[in-house]
Enzyme design. Structure first.
Site, PDB file in Angstrom:
ATOM      1  N   LYS A  10      35.777  19.911 -96.427  1.00 24.09           N
ATOM      2  CA  LYS A  10      36.404  21.025 -97.149  1.00 24.09           C
ATOM      3  C   LYS A  10      36.283  22.354 -96.377  1.00 24.09           C
ATOM      4  O   LYS A  10      35.476  22.473 -95.447  1.00 24.09           O
ATOM      5  CB  LYS A  10      35.775  21.144 -98.541  1.00 24.09           C
ATOM      6  CG  LYS A  10      36.057  19.930 -99.450  1.00 24.09           C
ATOM      7  CD  LYS A  10      35.531  20.176-100.854  1.00 24.09           C
ATOM      8  CE  LYS A  10      35.816  18.996-101.777  1.00 24.09           C
ATOM      9  NZ  LYS A  10      35.375  19.253-103.169  1.00 24.09           N
ATOM     10  N   TYR A  50      45.059  17.663-106.542  1.00 22.91           N
ATOM     11  CA  TYR A  50      44.064  17.685-107.626  1.00 22.91           C
ATOM     12  C   TYR A  50      44.707  17.711-109.016  1.00 22.91           C
ATOM     13  O   TYR A  50      44.079  18.168-109.977  1.00 22.91           O
ATOM     14  CB  TYR A  50      43.136  18.887-107.461  1.00 22.91           C
ATOM     15  CG  TYR A  50      42.050  18.676-106.418  1.00 22.91           C
ATOM     16  CD1 TYR A  50      41.003  17.772-106.629  1.00 22.91           C
ATOM     17  CD2 TYR A  50      42.047  19.388-105.218  1.00 22.91           C
ATOM     18  CE1 TYR A  50      40.002  17.579-105.689  1.00 22.91           C
ATOM     19  CE2 TYR A  50      41.033  19.200-104.262  1.00 22.91           C
ATOM     20  CZ  TYR A  50      40.023  18.299-104.516  1.00 22.91           C
ATOM     21  OH  TYR A  50      39.026  18.115-103.580  1.00 22.91           O
ATOM     22  N   ASN A 113      31.704  22.349-102.165  1.00 23.92           N
ATOM     23  CA  ASN A 113      30.680  21.324-101.941  1.00 23.92           C
ATOM     24  C   ASN A 113      30.940  20.436-100.725  1.00 23.92           C
ATOM     25  O   ASN A 113      30.626  19.255-100.721  1.00 23.92           O
ATOM     26  CB  ASN A 113      30.477  20.497-103.218  1.00 23.92           C
ATOM     27  CG  ASN A 113      31.750  19.839-103.695  1.00 23.92           C
ATOM     28  OD1 ASN A 113      32.791  19.979-103.054  1.00 23.92           O
ATOM     29  ND2 ASN A 113      31.686  19.102-104.785  1.00 23.92           N
ATOM     30  N   HIS A 116      35.003  15.805 -99.836  1.00 27.39           N
ATOM     31  CA  HIS A 116      35.652  15.053-100.910  1.00 27.39           C
ATOM     32  C   HIS A 116      35.497  13.566-100.619  1.00 27.39           C
ATOM     33  O   HIS A 116      35.457  13.160 -99.467  1.00 27.39           O
ATOM     34  CB  HIS A 116      37.146  15.396-100.966  1.00 27.39           C
ATOM     35  CG  HIS A 116      37.950  14.463-101.825  1.00 27.39           C
ATOM     36  ND1 HIS A 116      38.016  14.593-103.192  1.00 27.39           N
ATOM     37  CD2 HIS A 116      38.691  13.360-101.513  1.00 27.39           C
ATOM     38  CE1 HIS A 116      38.778  13.617-103.686  1.00 27.39           C
ATOM     39  NE2 HIS A 116      39.196  12.858-102.690  1.00 27.39           N
ATOM     40  N   GLU A 127      45.514   8.767-102.187  1.00 30.29           N
ATOM     41  CA  GLU A 127      45.106   9.973-101.451  1.00 30.29           C
ATOM     42  C   GLU A 127      45.363   9.834 -99.956  1.00 30.29           C
ATOM     43  O   GLU A 127      45.777  10.788 -99.300  1.00 30.29           O
ATOM     44  CB  GLU A 127      43.628  10.272-101.749  1.00 30.29           C
ATOM     45  CG  GLU A 127      43.424  10.701-103.202  1.00 30.29           C
ATOM     46  CD  GLU A 127      41.962  10.872-103.600  1.00 30.29           C
ATOM     47  OE1 GLU A 127      41.725  11.218-104.776  1.00 30.29           O
ATOM     48  OE2 GLU A 127      41.060  10.665-102.763  1.00 30.29           O
TER      49      GLU A 127
END
Ligand code: IDP
Ligand code: MG
Length: 138
Positions: A10, A50, A113, A116, A127
Site C-alpha cells: 500500500k 473496495y 496498514n 492487502h 482482484e
C-alpha cells in the site's frame, strides 16, 4: 485456482521505502511472484476495488488513501496461497498483529496498514483480474 492470491504493497509502505523488505518476506515464504507492477490508482479505481466496503464508515478514508500515492500490486502463487498470505500479513489492525507479521513490522496505523491480501479464492481471482490480464501472469 486455489493456488493464487492478490497482494498490494500500500501507499504508506511504498512511501516509507518498505517495498524491498516486504518483497523479501514474499520470497522467503516461498511465494512465486507471477506478476508485479508499480501503479498509482485513481480514486475511481480504488472505489471500484473496495466496492464491498462502500457502506462502511471508513470507505472514503480508505479509497482516498489507496489513491494517494504509488502502490505495488502483485499476483502470488503458492499452495493454499490465500490463507498463507493472510498469515504472513497479520491482523488488519497492526496493534493486534502477531510479531513477525508484515503489518506488525511495517504498518503505520489501522487504515494505513502496509499491505492487502485477498480473503477468499473467489476474491483472489477477481482482484488479480482487476489489475492484470492473464498473459501478464508468468
Ligand atoms: P483486511 O485488509 O485485513 O482484509 P478489511 O476489513 O477488508 O481488512 O478492510 C480493508 C481495509 O480498510 C483495511 O486493510 C484497512 O486499510 C481499512 N480499514 C479497515 N477498518 C478500518 C477502520 O476502522 N478505519 C480505517 N480504515 C480501516
Ligand atoms: Mg479485506
Amino acid at each position: 485456482m486455489s493456488k493464487r492470491t492478490f497482494a498490494i504493497i500500500k501507499p504508506d509502505a511504498v512511501k516509507n521505502n518498505y517495498v524491498g523488505k516486504i518483497y523479501n518476506h514474499i520470497l522467503e515464504k516461498k511465494f512465486k511472484v507471477l506478476s508485479a507492477k508499480l501503479i498509482k490508482m485513481s480514486k475511481f479505481q480504488a472505489e471500484q476495488f473496495y466496492l464491498v466496503h462502500r457502506d462502511r464508515p471508513f470507505y472514503e478514508e480508505l479509497t482516498s488513501f489507496m489513491s494517494s500515492g504509488r502502490c505495488m500490486v502483485l499476483a502470488l502463487e503458492k499452495e493454499n496461497a490465500v490463507e498463507s498470505w493472510r498469515n504472513v500479513i497479520g491482523a488488519t489492525n497492526p496493534e493486534d498483529a502477531q510479531d513477525g507479521t508484515i503489518r506488525k513490522l511495517y504498518a503505520t496505523s489501522l487504515g494505513e496498514n502496509a499491505v492487502h491480501g485477498s480473503d477468499s479464492n473467489e476474491n483472489a481471482e477477481k482482484e488479480i483480474s482487476f489489475f492484470f490480464c492473464e498473459s501478464e501472469l508468468i
